[in-house]
Design a protein around this motif. Structure first.
Motif, PDB file in Angstrom:
ATOM      1  N   LYS A 244      82.640 -36.684  -3.833  1.00 41.43           N
ATOM      2  CA  LYS A 244      82.906 -37.547  -2.747  1.00 41.43           C
ATOM      3  C   LYS A 244      81.600 -37.945  -1.976  1.00 41.43           C
ATOM      4  CE  LYS A 244      85.668 -34.704  -0.872  1.00 41.43           C
ATOM      5  NZ  LYS A 244      86.736 -34.003  -0.108  1.00 41.43           N
ATOM      6  N   GLN A 245      81.928 -38.756  -1.039  1.00 39.66           N
ATOM      7  CA  GLN A 245      80.808 -39.178   0.004  1.00 39.66           C
ATOM      8  C   GLN A 245      80.409 -37.925   0.585  1.00 39.66           C
ATOM      9  OE1 GLN A 245      79.964 -42.682   1.216  1.00 39.66           O
ATOM     10  NE2 GLN A 245      78.681 -41.990   2.640  1.00 39.66           N
ATOM     11  N   GLY A 246      79.021 -37.774   0.606  1.00 41.05           N
ATOM     12  CA  GLY A 246      78.444 -36.549   1.413  1.00 41.05           C
ATOM     13  C   GLY A 246      78.394 -35.339   0.481  1.00 41.05           C
ATOM     14  N   ASP A 247      78.833 -35.329  -0.686  1.00 39.76           N
ATOM     15  CA  ASP A 247      78.533 -33.980  -1.705  1.00 39.76           C
ATOM     16  C   ASP A 247      77.244 -33.936  -1.908  1.00 39.76           C
ATOM     17  OD1 ASP A 247      81.270 -33.479  -1.098  1.00 39.76           O
ATOM     18  OD2 ASP A 247      81.900 -33.911  -3.188  1.00 39.76           O
ATOM     19  N   LYS A 248      76.649 -32.815  -1.923  1.00 34.48           N
ATOM     20  CA  LYS A 248      75.168 -32.754  -2.336  1.00 34.48           C
ATOM     21  C   LYS A 248      75.129 -32.269  -4.011  1.00 34.48           C
ATOM     22  CE  LYS A 248      71.255 -29.970  -0.628  1.00 34.48           C
ATOM     23  NZ  LYS A 248      70.661 -29.113   0.104  1.00 34.48           N
ATOM     24  N   LEU A 249      74.057 -33.160  -4.271  1.00 31.83           N
ATOM     25  CA  LEU A 249      73.723 -32.753  -5.768  1.00 31.83           C
ATOM     26  C   LEU A 249      72.404 -31.753  -5.749  1.00 31.83           C
ATOM     27  CD1 LEU A 249      73.429 -36.497  -6.890  1.00 31.83           C
ATOM     28  CD2 LEU A 249      75.285 -34.765  -7.199  1.00 31.83           C
ATOM     29  N   PRO A 250      72.049 -31.197  -6.949  1.00 34.56           N
ATOM     30  CA  PRO A 250      71.184 -30.190  -7.080  1.00 34.56           C
ATOM     31  C   PRO A 250      69.899 -30.666  -6.550  1.00 34.56           C
ATOM     32  CG  PRO A 250      72.344 -30.449  -9.039  1.00 34.56           C
ATOM     33  CD  PRO A 250      72.953 -31.562  -8.210  1.00 34.56           C
ATOM     34  N   VAL A 251      68.898 -29.880  -6.140  1.00 33.10           N
ATOM     35  CA  VAL A 251      67.796 -30.499  -5.548  1.00 33.10           C
ATOM     36  C   VAL A 251      66.870 -30.912  -6.786  1.00 33.10           C
ATOM     37  CG1 VAL A 251      68.012 -28.744  -3.563  1.00 33.10           C
ATOM     38  CG2 VAL A 251      66.495 -27.979  -5.662  1.00 33.10           C
ATOM     39  N   LEU A 252      65.943 -31.739  -6.260  1.00 29.44           N
ATOM     40  CA  LEU A 252      64.901 -32.307  -7.165  1.00 29.44           C
ATOM     41  C   LEU A 252      64.307 -31.197  -8.280  1.00 29.44           C
ATOM     42  CD1 LEU A 252      62.489 -34.501  -5.357  1.00 29.44           C
ATOM     43  CD2 LEU A 252      63.427 -34.818  -7.716  1.00 29.44           C
ATOM     44  N   GLU A 253      63.976 -30.259  -7.802  1.00 29.40           N
ATOM     45  CA  GLU A 253      63.087 -29.360  -8.511  1.00 29.40           C
ATOM     46  C   GLU A 253      64.152 -28.692  -9.697  1.00 29.40           C
ATOM     47  OE1 GLU A 253      59.718 -25.795  -7.878  1.00 29.40           O
ATOM     48  OE2 GLU A 253      60.660 -27.005  -6.287  1.00 29.40           O
ATOM     49  N   GLN A 254      65.331 -28.457  -9.318  1.00 35.24           N
ATOM     50  CA  GLN A 254      66.349 -27.976 -10.341  1.00 35.24           C
ATOM     51  C   GLN A 254      66.562 -29.055 -11.253  1.00 35.24           C
ATOM     52  OE1 GLN A 254      70.119 -26.211  -8.878  1.00 35.24           O
ATOM     53  NE2 GLN A 254      70.921 -26.689 -10.889  1.00 35.24           N
ATOM     54  N   LEU A 255      66.738 -30.313 -10.904  1.00 35.17           N
ATOM     55  CA  LEU A 255      66.971 -31.524 -11.785  1.00 35.17           C
ATOM     56  C   LEU A 255      65.691 -31.563 -12.611  1.00 35.17           C
ATOM     57  CD1 LEU A 255      68.418 -34.146  -9.313  1.00 35.17           C
ATOM     58  CD2 LEU A 255      69.652 -32.989 -10.952  1.00 35.17           C
TER      59      LEU A 255
END
Lengths: 236, 236
Positions: free
Chosen positions: A21-32
DNA sequence: AAGTATAATTGTACCGGTACAATTATACAA
DNA sequence: TTGTATAATTGTACCGGTACAATTATACTT
Protein backbone atom coordinates in the motif's frame (compact mmCIF):
# COMPACT_ATOMS: atom_id res chain seq x y z
CA UNK A 1 13.93 -6.24 -23.04
CA UNK A 2 16.37 -3.93 -21.37
CA UNK A 3 17.66 -4.71 -17.93
CA UNK A 4 16.23 -1.65 -16.26
CA UNK A 5 12.84 -2.21 -17.84
CA UNK A 6 12.87 -5.82 -16.76
CA UNK A 7 13.76 -4.88 -13.21
CA UNK A 8 11.10 -2.18 -13.13
CA UNK A 9 8.53 -4.67 -14.33
CA UNK A 10 9.55 -7.17 -11.66
CA UNK A 11 9.39 -4.62 -8.89
CA UNK A 12 5.99 -3.48 -10.07
CA UNK A 13 4.83 -7.07 -10.14
CA UNK A 14 6.21 -7.60 -6.65
CA UNK A 15 4.23 -4.63 -5.39
CA UNK A 16 1.04 -5.89 -6.96
CA UNK A 17 1.44 -9.49 -5.85
CA UNK A 18 2.13 -8.52 -2.27
CA UNK A 19 -0.55 -5.88 -2.44
CA UNK A 20 1.69 -3.23 -0.95
CA UNK A 21 0.00 0.00 0.00
CA UNK A 22 0.88 3.67 -0.16
CA UNK A 23 3.86 4.33 2.06
CA UNK A 24 5.10 0.75 2.30
CA UNK A 25 8.85 0.57 2.13
CA UNK A 26 10.80 -1.32 -0.49
CA UNK A 27 14.28 -2.76 -0.01
CA UNK A 28 17.06 -0.18 -0.04
CA UNK A 29 19.06 0.58 -3.16
CA UNK A 30 22.05 -1.48 -2.15
CA UNK A 31 19.95 -4.53 -1.57
CA UNK A 32 18.20 -4.14 -4.90
CA UNK A 33 21.61 -3.82 -6.52
CA UNK A 34 22.81 -7.14 -5.19
CA UNK A 35 19.40 -8.77 -5.57
CA UNK A 36 19.32 -8.05 -9.29
CA UNK A 37 23.11 -8.12 -9.63
CA UNK A 38 23.36 -4.87 -11.55
CA UNK A 39 25.05 -1.57 -10.94
CA UNK A 40 23.57 1.27 -9.00
CA UNK A 41 22.77 3.30 -12.06
CA UNK A 42 20.70 0.53 -13.57
CA UNK A 43 18.61 0.17 -10.44
CA UNK A 44 18.29 3.93 -10.33
CA UNK A 45 16.95 3.96 -13.87
CA UNK A 46 14.46 1.25 -13.09
CA UNK A 47 13.24 3.16 -10.05
CA UNK A 48 13.04 6.36 -11.99
CA UNK A 49 10.78 4.63 -14.48
CA UNK A 50 8.51 3.46 -11.69
CA UNK A 51 8.52 6.94 -10.24
CA UNK A 52 7.34 8.38 -13.53
CA UNK A 53 4.61 5.80 -13.73
CA UNK A 54 3.41 6.91 -10.31
CA UNK A 55 4.18 3.57 -8.67
CA UNK A 56 6.84 4.59 -6.18
CA UNK A 57 8.44 7.67 -4.73
CA UNK A 58 11.94 7.99 -3.39
CA UNK A 59 13.04 9.97 -0.41
CA UNK A 60 16.70 10.52 0.09
CA UNK A 61 17.98 9.57 3.48
CA UNK A 62 14.91 7.51 4.05
CA UNK A 63 14.07 4.95 1.41
CA UNK A 64 11.91 3.88 -1.48
CA UNK A 65 8.17 3.83 -0.91
CA UNK A 66 5.10 2.60 -2.67
CA UNK A 67 2.87 5.23 -4.17
CA UNK A 68 -0.65 4.25 -4.97
CA UNK A 69 -3.79 6.10 -5.73
CA UNK A 70 -6.81 4.52 -4.18
CA UNK A 71 -9.58 4.98 -6.68
CA UNK A 72 -10.43 1.97 -8.78
CA UNK A 73 -12.34 2.63 -11.97
CA UNK A 74 -10.32 5.67 -12.94
CA UNK A 75 -8.44 5.29 -16.16
CA UNK A 76 -4.94 6.64 -16.47
CA UNK A 77 -4.53 9.35 -19.07
CA UNK A 78 -1.00 8.24 -19.88
CA UNK A 79 -1.75 5.09 -21.71
CA UNK A 80 -0.02 6.07 -24.90
CA UNK A 81 -0.76 2.43 -25.49
CA UNK A 82 -4.44 2.96 -25.93
CA UNK A 83 -6.71 1.74 -23.21
CA UNK A 84 -6.17 -1.94 -23.41
CA UNK A 85 -3.26 -2.11 -20.99
CA UNK A 86 -5.06 0.18 -18.69
CA UNK A 87 -8.14 -1.50 -17.31
CA UNK A 88 -7.44 -4.07 -14.66
CA UNK A 89 -9.62 -6.99 -15.59
CA UNK A 90 -12.35 -4.99 -17.22
CA UNK A 91 -13.26 -6.02 -20.74
CA UNK A 92 -12.91 -3.71 -23.70
CA UNK A 93 -14.97 -4.32 -26.83
CA UNK A 94 -15.65 -2.32 -29.95
CA UNK A 95 -18.30 -1.78 -32.57
CA UNK A 96 -16.46 -1.03 -35.75
CA UNK A 97 -18.51 1.44 -37.78
CA UNK A 98 -16.00 2.11 -40.51
CA UNK A 99 -12.58 1.15 -41.81
CA UNK A 100 -11.74 2.79 -45.10
CA UNK A 101 -9.09 4.60 -47.06
CA UNK A 102 -9.81 8.26 -47.82
CA UNK A 103 -8.21 11.66 -48.22
CA UNK A 104 -7.89 13.82 -45.10
CA UNK A 105 -9.48 17.24 -44.86
CA UNK A 106 -7.25 20.19 -44.12
CA UNK A 107 -7.46 19.96 -40.34
CA UNK A 108 -6.60 16.30 -40.30
CA UNK A 109 -3.79 16.74 -42.79
CA UNK A 110 -2.36 19.58 -40.73
CA UNK A 111 -2.46 17.55 -37.54
CA UNK A 112 -0.79 14.61 -39.25
CA UNK A 113 1.74 16.77 -41.03
CA UNK A 114 0.76 15.40 -44.44
CA UNK A 115 -0.82 16.66 -47.62
CA UNK A 116 -4.54 16.49 -48.39
CA UNK A 117 -3.67 14.28 -51.37
CA UNK A 118 -2.03 11.64 -49.17
CA UNK A 119 -4.02 8.58 -48.18
CA UNK A 120 -5.24 7.92 -44.67
CA UNK A 121 -7.11 5.09 -43.03
CA UNK A 122 -10.28 6.29 -41.42
CA UNK A 123 -11.46 4.24 -38.47
CA UNK A 124 -14.71 4.83 -36.65
CA UNK A 125 -15.60 2.91 -33.53
CA UNK A 126 -17.83 2.85 -30.51
CA UNK A 127 -16.01 1.34 -27.56
CA UNK A 128 -17.41 -0.43 -24.53
CA UNK A 129 -15.98 -1.25 -21.12
CA UNK A 130 -17.69 -4.21 -19.49
CA UNK A 131 -20.55 -3.76 -21.92
CA UNK A 132 -21.13 -0.10 -21.09
CA UNK A 133 -20.68 2.53 -23.78
CA UNK A 134 -17.42 4.23 -23.07
CA UNK A 135 -16.57 6.42 -26.03
CA UNK A 136 -17.06 7.20 -29.67
CA UNK A 137 -13.91 7.50 -31.71
CA UNK A 138 -12.82 8.71 -35.12
CA UNK A 139 -9.18 8.03 -35.97
CA UNK A 140 -7.01 8.75 -38.97
CA UNK A 141 -3.86 6.78 -39.69
CA UNK A 142 -1.21 7.81 -42.19
CA UNK A 143 -1.36 5.08 -44.80
CA UNK A 144 2.31 5.49 -45.70
CA UNK A 145 3.09 4.31 -42.16
CA UNK A 146 0.17 1.97 -41.54
CA UNK A 147 -0.30 0.41 -44.98
CA UNK A 148 -3.03 -2.03 -44.06
CA UNK A 149 -5.92 -2.28 -41.62
CA UNK A 150 -9.05 -4.38 -41.54
CA UNK A 151 -12.07 -4.89 -39.31
CA UNK A 152 -10.47 -7.70 -37.31
CA UNK A 153 -7.43 -5.65 -36.43
CA UNK A 154 -9.52 -2.61 -35.64
CA UNK A 155 -11.93 -4.56 -33.46
CA UNK A 156 -9.00 -5.54 -31.28
CA UNK A 157 -6.09 -3.22 -30.56
CA UNK A 158 -4.70 -1.22 -33.43
CA UNK A 159 -1.69 -0.28 -31.34
CA UNK A 160 -0.77 -3.86 -30.64
CA UNK A 161 -0.92 -4.55 -34.36
CA UNK A 162 1.05 -1.48 -35.35
CA UNK A 163 3.79 -2.17 -32.83
CA UNK A 164 3.76 -5.92 -33.31
CA UNK A 165 3.23 -6.79 -36.95
CA UNK A 166 4.47 -3.52 -38.38
CA UNK A 167 7.41 -3.18 -36.03
CA UNK A 168 6.70 0.49 -35.63
CA UNK A 169 7.29 2.05 -32.22
CA UNK A 170 5.24 4.83 -30.74
CA UNK A 171 7.25 7.67 -29.32
CA UNK A 172 5.07 10.35 -27.81
CA UNK A 173 1.66 11.91 -28.03
CA UNK A 174 -0.03 15.27 -27.63
CA UNK A 175 -3.52 15.22 -26.17
CA UNK A 176 -5.90 18.17 -26.33
CA UNK A 177 -8.93 18.06 -24.08
CA UNK A 178 -12.03 20.12 -23.76
CA UNK A 179 -15.53 19.81 -22.44
CA UNK A 180 -18.57 20.49 -24.55
CA UNK A 181 -22.02 19.32 -25.55
CA UNK A 182 -22.88 16.31 -27.66
CA UNK A 183 -24.19 16.70 -31.18
CA UNK A 184 -26.94 14.47 -32.59
CA UNK A 185 -24.64 11.84 -34.04
CA UNK A 186 -22.46 11.47 -30.98
CA UNK A 187 -25.49 11.34 -28.71
CA UNK A 188 -26.95 8.55 -30.75
CA UNK A 189 -23.81 6.41 -30.62
CA UNK A 190 -23.32 6.98 -26.92
CA UNK A 191 -26.96 6.44 -26.02
CA UNK A 192 -27.28 9.95 -24.65
CA UNK A 193 -29.17 13.06 -25.60
CA UNK A 194 -28.11 15.94 -27.77
CA UNK A 195 -26.45 18.72 -25.70
CA UNK A 196 -25.50 16.36 -22.91
CA UNK A 197 -22.04 17.08 -21.45
CA UNK A 198 -19.02 15.35 -22.84
CA UNK A 199 -15.26 15.28 -22.78
CA UNK A 200 -13.54 15.43 -26.14
CA UNK A 201 -9.92 14.46 -26.51
CA UNK A 202 -7.92 14.89 -29.69
CA UNK A 203 -4.65 13.05 -29.70
CA UNK A 204 -1.76 13.10 -32.11
CA UNK A 205 0.45 10.05 -31.80
CA UNK A 206 4.00 10.30 -33.04
CA UNK A 207 6.55 7.65 -33.85
CA UNK A 208 9.90 7.74 -32.06
CA UNK A 209 11.28 9.73 -34.98
CA UNK A 210 8.73 12.46 -34.35
CA UNK A 211 6.46 11.75 -37.32
CA UNK A 212 2.74 11.81 -36.55
CA UNK A 213 0.97 8.67 -37.66
CA UNK A 214 -2.39 8.78 -35.91
CA UNK A 215 -4.79 11.60 -35.22
CA UNK A 216 -7.81 10.61 -33.19
CA UNK A 217 -10.87 12.36 -31.87
CA UNK A 218 -12.57 10.67 -28.98
CA UNK A 219 -15.86 11.67 -27.45
CA UNK A 220 -16.41 10.20 -24.00
CA UNK A 221 -19.60 9.15 -22.30
CA UNK A 222 -19.53 11.50 -19.34
CA UNK A 223 -21.14 9.07 -16.95
CA UNK A 224 -18.91 6.13 -17.80
CA UNK A 225 -15.55 7.74 -17.99
CA UNK A 226 -13.26 9.14 -15.36
CA UNK A 227 -9.55 9.67 -15.47
CA UNK A 228 -6.59 9.86 -13.18
CA UNK A 229 -3.33 11.65 -13.81
CA UNK A 230 -0.42 11.00 -11.51
CA UNK A 231 2.00 13.87 -11.83
CA UNK A 232 5.51 14.22 -10.54
CA UNK A 233 7.46 17.35 -10.15
CA UNK A 234 7.87 20.28 -9.87
CA UNK A 235 10.67 19.34 -12.17
CA UNK A 236 12.67 22.46 -11.61
CA UNK B 1 19.99 25.07 -8.38
CA UNK B 2 21.39 21.82 -9.62
CA UNK B 3 23.58 21.74 -12.68
CA UNK B 4 21.29 19.60 -14.76
CA UNK B 5 18.28 21.73 -13.88
CA UNK B 6 20.19 24.86 -14.74
CA UNK B 7 21.27 23.44 -18.09
CA UNK B 8 17.76 22.26 -18.86
CA UNK B 9 16.43 25.72 -18.10
CA UNK B 10 19.02 27.33 -20.36
CA UNK B 11 18.28 25.00 -23.24
CA UNK B 12 14.58 25.62 -22.84
CA UNK B 13 15.22 29.33 -22.83
CA UNK B 14 17.38 28.99 -25.93
CA UNK B 15 14.57 27.20 -27.74
CA UNK B 16 12.08 29.88 -26.80
CA UNK B 17 14.31 32.83 -27.60
CA UNK B 18 15.22 31.47 -31.00
CA UNK B 19 11.65 30.39 -31.55
CA UNK B 20 12.68 26.92 -32.68
CA UNK B 21 9.93 24.77 -34.14
CA UNK B 22 8.95 21.14 -34.00
CA UNK B 23 11.70 19.06 -35.55
CA UNK B 24 14.46 21.65 -35.34
CA UNK B 25 17.73 20.08 -34.37
CA UNK B 26 19.74 21.00 -31.32
CA UNK B 27 23.50 20.64 -30.97
CA UNK B 28 24.70 17.08 -30.49
CA UNK B 29 25.43 15.65 -27.07
CA UNK B 30 29.16 16.04 -27.32
CA UNK B 31 28.88 19.68 -28.17
CA UNK B 32 26.50 20.32 -25.31
CA UNK B 33 28.96 18.55 -23.03
CA UNK B 34 31.79 20.87 -23.91
CA UNK B 35 29.52 23.89 -24.17
CA UNK B 36 28.35 23.50 -20.59
CA UNK B 37 31.59 21.84 -19.46
CA UNK B 38 29.92 18.94 -17.70
CA UNK B 39 29.99 15.20 -18.11
CA UNK B 40 27.81 13.25 -20.46
CA UNK B 41 25.53 11.98 -17.74
CA UNK B 42 24.72 15.48 -16.56
CA UNK B 43 23.71 16.59 -20.03
CA UNK B 44 21.74 13.40 -20.41
CA UNK B 45 19.83 14.17 -17.23
CA UNK B 46 19.09 17.68 -18.39
CA UNK B 47 17.79 16.39 -21.71
CA UNK B 48 15.74 13.74 -20.01
CA UNK B 49 14.07 16.44 -17.97
CA UNK B 50 13.23 18.38 -21.10
CA UNK B 51 11.94 15.22 -22.70
CA UNK B 52 9.57 14.64 -19.81
CA UNK B 53 8.37 18.20 -20.07
CA UNK B 54 7.54 17.58 -23.71
CA UNK B 55 10.06 20.12 -24.98
CA UNK B 56 12.41 17.86 -26.91
CA UNK B 57 12.68 14.32 -28.15
CA UNK B 58 15.83 12.37 -28.72
CA UNK B 59 16.50 9.94 -31.51
CA UNK B 60 19.50 7.76 -31.25
CA UNK B 61 21.76 7.82 -34.25
CA UNK B 62 20.18 11.04 -35.33
CA UNK B 63 20.08 13.83 -32.81
CA UNK B 64 18.09 15.92 -30.38
CA UNK B 65 15.02 17.67 -31.72
CA UNK B 66 12.56 20.26 -30.58
CA UNK B 67 9.11 19.03 -29.74
CA UNK B 68 6.37 21.55 -29.67
CA UNK B 69 2.65 21.40 -29.67
CA UNK B 70 1.08 24.10 -31.74
CA UNK B 71 -2.05 25.08 -29.92
CA UNK B 72 -1.82 28.23 -27.88
CA UNK B 73 -4.43 28.68 -25.19
CA UNK B 74 -4.29 25.10 -23.99
CA UNK B 75 -3.17 24.76 -20.43
CA UNK B 76 -0.82 21.97 -19.46
CA UNK B 77 -2.26 19.53 -16.98
CA UNK B 78 1.10 18.92 -15.38
CA UNK B 79 1.59 22.14 -13.61
CA UNK B 80 1.95 20.66 -10.17
CA UNK B 81 2.87 24.26 -9.57
CA UNK B 82 -0.61 25.52 -9.92
CA UNK B 83 -1.46 27.47 -13.01
CA UNK B 84 0.65 30.50 -12.51
CA UNK B 85 3.73 29.17 -14.28
CA UNK B 86 1.60 27.86 -17.02
CA UNK B 87 0.02 30.72 -18.92
CA UNK B 88 2.32 32.54 -21.25
CA UNK B 89 1.59 36.17 -20.62
CA UNK B 90 -2.03 35.74 -19.68
CA UNK B 91 -3.06 37.23 -16.38
CA UNK B 92 -4.44 35.18 -13.53
CA UNK B 93 -6.60 36.82 -10.89
CA UNK B 94 -8.75 35.53 -8.08
CA UNK B 95 -11.82 36.39 -6.10
CA UNK B 96 -11.23 35.05 -2.64
CA UNK B 97 -14.55 33.91 -1.20
CA UNK B 98 -13.28 32.31 1.95
CA UNK B 99 -10.15 31.65 3.99
CA UNK B 100 -10.86 29.99 7.29
CA UNK B 101 -9.81 27.26 9.66
CA UNK B 102 -12.26 24.38 10.06
CA UNK B 103 -12.53 20.67 10.61
CA UNK B 104 -12.61 18.43 7.53
CA UNK B 105 -15.49 16.11 6.79
CA UNK B 106 -14.78 12.42 6.38
CA UNK B 107 -14.08 12.54 2.64
CA UNK B 108 -11.64 15.39 2.96
CA UNK B 109 -9.94 13.84 5.96
CA UNK B 110 -9.57 10.56 4.11
CA UNK B 111 -8.07 12.24 1.07
CA UNK B 112 -5.64 14.17 3.25
CA UNK B 113 -4.80 11.19 5.41
CA UNK B 114 -5.73 13.02 8.60
CA UNK B 115 -8.33 12.81 11.32
CA UNK B 116 -11.62 14.70 11.29
CA UNK B 117 -10.49 16.41 14.50
CA UNK B 118 -7.39 17.89 12.83
CA UNK B 119 -7.49 21.47 11.61
CA UNK B 120 -7.51 22.43 7.95
CA UNK B 121 -7.49 25.71 6.12
CA UNK B 122 -10.44 26.03 3.83
CA UNK B 123 -9.91 28.23 0.79
CA UNK B 124 -12.61 29.10 -1.69
CA UNK B 125 -11.87 31.07 -4.84
CA UNK B 126 -13.12 31.98 -8.25
CA UNK B 127 -10.23 32.32 -10.67
CA UNK B 128 -10.01 34.39 -13.81
CA UNK B 129 -7.69 34.28 -16.81
CA UNK B 130 -7.46 37.61 -18.60
CA UNK B 131 -10.64 38.64 -16.85
CA UNK B 132 -12.66 35.63 -17.97
CA UNK B 133 -14.03 33.23 -15.37
CA UNK B 134 -11.87 30.19 -15.48
CA UNK B 135 -12.75 27.99 -12.54
CA UNK B 136 -14.29 27.72 -9.11
CA UNK B 137 -12.12 26.12 -6.48
CA UNK B 138 -12.45 24.71 -2.99
CA UNK B 139 -9.17 23.68 -1.37
CA UNK B 140 -8.25 22.21 1.98
CA UNK B 141 -4.77 22.54 3.45
CA UNK B 142 -3.49 20.55 6.40
CA UNK B 143 -2.89 23.17 9.04
CA UNK B 144 -0.11 21.15 10.66
CA UNK B 145 1.85 21.66 7.43
CA UNK B 146 0.53 25.05 6.34
CA UNK B 147 0.12 26.81 9.66
CA UNK B 148 -0.91 30.19 8.31
CA UNK B 149 -2.79 31.61 5.34
CA UNK B 150 -4.50 34.91 4.72
CA UNK B 151 -6.40 36.64 1.95
CA UNK B 152 -3.32 38.28 0.48
CA UNK B 153 -1.45 35.01 0.14
CA UNK B 154 -4.49 33.26 -1.23
CA UNK B 155 -5.21 35.99 -3.77
CA UNK B 156 -1.77 35.39 -5.23
CA UNK B 157 -0.19 31.96 -5.45
CA UNK B 158 -0.51 29.68 -2.45
CA UNK B 159 2.10 27.36 -3.91
CA UNK B 160 4.68 30.09 -4.21
CA UNK B 161 4.08 30.95 -0.57
CA UNK B 162 4.18 27.39 0.65
CA UNK B 163 7.37 26.62 -1.20
CA UNK B 164 8.98 29.96 -0.56
CA UNK B 165 8.16 31.18 2.92
CA UNK B 166 7.43 27.79 4.43
CA UNK B 167 10.30 26.00 2.72
CA UNK B 168 8.08 23.05 2.02
CA UNK B 169 8.57 21.23 -1.28
CA UNK B 170 5.85 19.63 -3.30
CA UNK B 171 6.55 16.12 -4.41
CA UNK B 172 3.76 14.66 -6.48
CA UNK B 173 0.04 14.85 -7.05
CA UNK B 174 -2.87 12.63 -7.97
CA UNK B 175 -5.56 14.19 -10.13
CA UNK B 176 -8.99 12.69 -10.62
CA UNK B 177 -11.10 14.05 -13.44
CA UNK B 178 -14.65 13.64 -14.50
CA UNK B 179 -17.27 15.44 -16.50
CA UNK B 180 -20.64 16.35 -15.11
CA UNK B 181 -23.29 19.03 -14.79
CA UNK B 182 -23.09 22.22 -12.76
CA UNK B 183 -25.13 22.64 -9.62
CA UNK B 184 -26.76 25.97 -8.70
CA UNK B 185 -23.86 27.31 -6.67
CA UNK B 186 -21.18 26.47 -9.19
CA UNK B 187 -23.25 27.87 -12.03
CA UNK B 188 -23.64 31.13 -10.19
CA UNK B 189 -19.93 31.57 -9.56
CA UNK B 190 -19.00 30.64 -13.11
CA UNK B 191 -21.71 32.76 -14.70
CA UNK B 192 -23.32 29.73 -16.28
CA UNK B 193 -26.59 27.90 -15.89
CA UNK B 194 -27.47 24.96 -13.72
CA UNK B 195 -26.87 21.64 -15.53
CA UNK B 196 -24.37 23.15 -17.94
CA UNK B 197 -21.43 20.83 -18.69
CA UNK B 198 -18.30 21.04 -16.60
CA UNK B 199 -15.01 19.37 -15.90
CA UNK B 200 -14.29 18.62 -12.27
CA UNK B 201 -10.81 17.83 -11.09
CA UNK B 202 -9.95 16.69 -7.60
CA UNK B 203 -6.27 16.83 -6.81
CA UNK B 204 -4.31 15.59 -3.84
CA UNK B 205 -0.93 17.26 -3.53
CA UNK B 206 1.77 15.48 -1.60
CA UNK B 207 5.03 16.69 -0.14
CA UNK B 208 8.23 14.98 -1.18
CA UNK B 209 7.91 12.73 1.84
CA UNK B 210 4.58 11.45 0.56
CA UNK B 211 2.33 13.27 3.03
CA UNK B 212 -0.74 14.89 1.51
CA UNK B 213 -1.06 18.54 2.38
CA UNK B 214 -3.64 19.90 -0.06
CA UNK B 215 -6.87 18.47 -1.36
CA UNK B 216 -8.60 20.61 -3.93
CA UNK B 217 -11.78 20.41 -5.96
CA UNK B 218 -11.86 22.55 -9.03
CA UNK B 219 -14.84 23.09 -11.27
CA UNK B 220 -13.92 24.47 -14.67
CA UNK B 221 -15.83 26.77 -16.95
CA UNK B 222 -16.26 24.51 -19.93
CA UNK B 223 -16.03 27.28 -22.49
CA UNK B 224 -12.93 28.92 -21.05
CA UNK B 225 -10.79 25.93 -20.24
CA UNK B 226 -8.92 23.51 -22.42
CA UNK B 227 -5.99 21.34 -21.56
CA UNK B 228 -3.05 19.70 -23.18
CA UNK B 229 -1.19 16.64 -21.98
CA UNK B 230 2.10 15.77 -23.58
CA UNK B 231 2.80 12.13 -22.90
CA UNK B 232 5.94 10.14 -23.45
CA UNK B 233 6.22 6.46 -23.55
CA UNK B 234 5.35 3.68 -23.90
CA UNK B 235 7.72 3.36 -21.02
CA UNK B 236 8.10 -0.37 -21.34
C1' DA C 1 10.48 13.13 29.52
C1' DA C 2 12.21 16.32 26.24
C1' DG C 3 15.33 18.42 23.82
C1' DT C 4 20.07 18.34 21.40
C1' DA C 5 24.18 17.10 19.44
C1' DT C 6 26.30 13.14 16.89
C1' DA C 7 26.55 9.27 14.03
C1' DA C 8 24.61 5.94 10.73
C1' DT C 9 21.61 5.30 6.85
C1' DT C 10 20.16 6.13 2.32
C1' DG C 11 19.11 8.23 -2.09
C1' DT C 12 20.93 11.79 -5.56
C1' DA C 13 24.32 14.52 -8.23
C1' DC C 14 28.01 14.18 -10.88
C1' DC C 15 32.17 12.20 -12.96
C1' DG C 16 34.29 9.30 -16.65
C1' DG C 17 34.35 5.37 -19.11
C1' DT C 18 33.06 1.12 -22.67
C1' DA C 19 29.98 -1.06 -25.76
C1' DC C 20 26.44 -0.88 -28.88
C1' DA C 21 22.20 -0.06 -31.79
C1' DA C 22 19.83 3.06 -34.73
C1' DT C 23 20.28 6.48 -38.03
C1' DT C 24 22.45 8.96 -41.72
C1' DA C 25 26.03 9.80 -45.08
C1' DT C 26 29.24 7.87 -48.41
C1' DA C 27 31.00 5.08 -51.87
C1' DC C 28 30.26 1.79 -55.05
C1' DA C 29 27.85 -1.26 -58.26
C1' DA C 30 24.11 -2.41 -61.42
C1' DT D 1 19.24 6.85 -61.61
C1' DT D 2 18.53 3.28 -58.20
C1' DG D 3 19.72 0.24 -55.11
C1' DT D 4 23.23 -1.72 -51.76
C1' DA D 5 26.97 -2.42 -48.93
C1' DT D 6 30.07 0.26 -45.80
C1' DA D 7 31.49 3.70 -42.76
C1' DA D 8 30.66 7.70 -39.74
C1' DT D 9 27.55 9.81 -36.55
C1' DT D 10 24.97 9.93 -32.47
C1' DG D 11 22.19 8.79 -28.51
C1' DT D 12 21.39 4.96 -24.90
C1' DA D 13 22.52 1.14 -21.75
C1' DC D 14 25.31 -0.14 -18.38
C1' DC D 15 29.39 -0.23 -15.34
C1' DG D 16 31.74 1.59 -11.17
C1' DG D 17 33.13 5.19 -8.57
C1' DT D 18 33.22 9.73 -5.14
C1' DA D 19 30.93 13.23 -2.64
C1' DC D 20 27.14 14.89 -0.38
C1' DA D 21 22.49 16.24 1.55
C1' DA D 22 18.39 14.73 3.78
C1' DT D 23 16.57 11.66 6.92
C1' DT D 24 16.52 8.69 10.87
C1' DA D 25 18.54 6.49 14.82
C1' DT D 26 21.55 6.92 18.89
C1' DA D 27 23.58 8.73 22.75
C1' DC D 28 23.87 12.36 25.70
C1' DT D 29 22.30 16.06 28.31
C1' DT D 30 19.09 18.82 31.06
Amino acid sequence: MLKYQQIAAEIEQYINQHDLKQGDKLPVLEQLMSQYAVSKSTITKALELLERKGIIFQLRGSGIFVRRHNRPGYMSLFSTQGFKSNLGGRILTSDVLDVSVTKPDETIAANLGIDVTDDVYRVERVRYVDGEVFCYEKSYYVKAIVPYLNREIVADSIFDYVQGALGVTIGFSDMYMQVGRLDETEAQYLGLKKDDPTLRIETIFHLTNGKPFDYSRITYHYEHSQFVVQANGPYM
